[in-house]
Design a protein around this motif. Structure first.
Motif, short mmCIF file in Angstrom:
data_model
loop_
_atom_site.label_atom_id
_atom_site.label_comp_id
_atom_site.label_asym_id
_atom_site.label_seq_id
_atom_site.Cartn_x
_atom_site.Cartn_y
_atom_site.Cartn_z
N UNK A 1 0.84 -1.18 0.00
CA UNK A 1 0.00 0.00 0.00
C UNK A 1 0.88 1.25 0.00
N UNK A 2 0.29 2.34 -0.40
CA UNK A 2 1.05 3.58 -0.53
C UNK A 2 1.19 4.31 0.81
N UNK A 3 2.16 5.20 0.84
CA UNK A 3 2.34 6.04 2.03
C UNK A 3 1.09 6.88 2.27
N UNK A 4 0.51 7.41 1.20
CA UNK A 4 -0.70 8.23 1.34
C UNK A 4 -1.86 7.42 1.92
N UNK B 1 3.52 8.75 11.73
CA UNK B 1 3.65 9.37 13.05
C UNK B 1 2.64 10.51 13.12
N UNK B 2 1.87 10.54 14.20
CA UNK B 2 0.88 11.60 14.42
C UNK B 2 1.14 12.21 15.79
N UNK C 1 1.84 11.20 20.94
CA UNK C 1 2.56 10.88 19.71
C UNK C 1 2.24 9.42 19.45
N UNK C 2 1.59 9.16 18.32
CA UNK C 2 1.29 7.79 17.90
C UNK C 2 2.23 7.44 16.76
N UNK C 3 2.93 6.34 16.89
CA UNK C 3 3.70 5.79 15.78
C UNK C 3 2.96 4.52 15.35
N UNK C 4 2.48 4.52 14.11
CA UNK C 4 1.72 3.39 13.59
C UNK C 4 2.53 2.70 12.51
N UNK C 5 2.66 1.38 12.64
CA UNK C 5 3.38 0.57 11.67
C UNK C 5 2.35 -0.24 10.87
N UNK C 6 2.48 -0.22 9.56
CA UNK C 6 1.50 -0.85 8.68
C UNK C 6 2.05 -2.11 8.03
N UNK D 1 4.82 10.64 7.39
CA UNK D 1 4.80 9.24 6.96
C UNK D 1 6.03 8.94 6.11
N UNK D 2 6.52 7.72 6.28
CA UNK D 2 7.65 7.24 5.50
C UNK D 2 7.57 5.71 5.50
#
Length: 141
Positions: A1-4, A80-81, A100-105, A74-75
């Protein structure tokens, strides 16, 4: 999936929490939510356990938290939010925090959330939450 796509999903997750809807569809089957050490909410949660705990805690709120997102970065598979939240307990006490939320996909779904928050604020509000929860249990709610 894309970064966006990942950015849109991360922001949509916070919107879903605000709406009080089931958030499980945003996550992989074995996703984890980790809360930074230093407060009563700290730990490593399976999403089903987190949803259950959120339901109990948010039941003591007049309305779910409202998030004011200030930064999204995002990267690769990471989003990161940085945001602030506000709500109110059923006794009228304000509840606010910053996160600070770091979400890993993985495969377009969130596989891990690392939540960093103002632990002092959680420690401050916990006695009120515990009293309200005990009162609700006493009434059989």
């Amino acid at each position: 999936m894309s970064i966006e796509h990942n950015k849109q999903q991360a922001v949509a997750l916070l919107s879903a929490i605000e709406s009080g809807i089931d958030i499980r569809s945003y996550f992989t089957d074995d996703a984890r939510w980790r809360v930074v050490e230093g407060c009563p909410l700290s730990g490593d949660y399976a999403i089903a356990d987190l949803v259950s705990a959120m339901g109990r805690v948010f039941g003591l709120y007049k309305y779910p938290p409202r998030f004011r997102i200030e930064h999204v970065t995002a990267e690769e598979n990471r989003v990161a939010i940085y945001c602030r939240s506000s709500s109110e307990l059923i006794d009228g006490s304000p509840v606010d925090n910053e996160y600070h939320f770091l979400m890993l996909f993985k495969g377009g779904l969130i596989d891990e959330v690392r939540e960093f928050l103002n632990t002092a604020r959680v420690i401050e509000i916990m006695p009120k939450l515990e009293r309200l929860m005990a009162s609700a249990q006493h009434r059989g709610e």
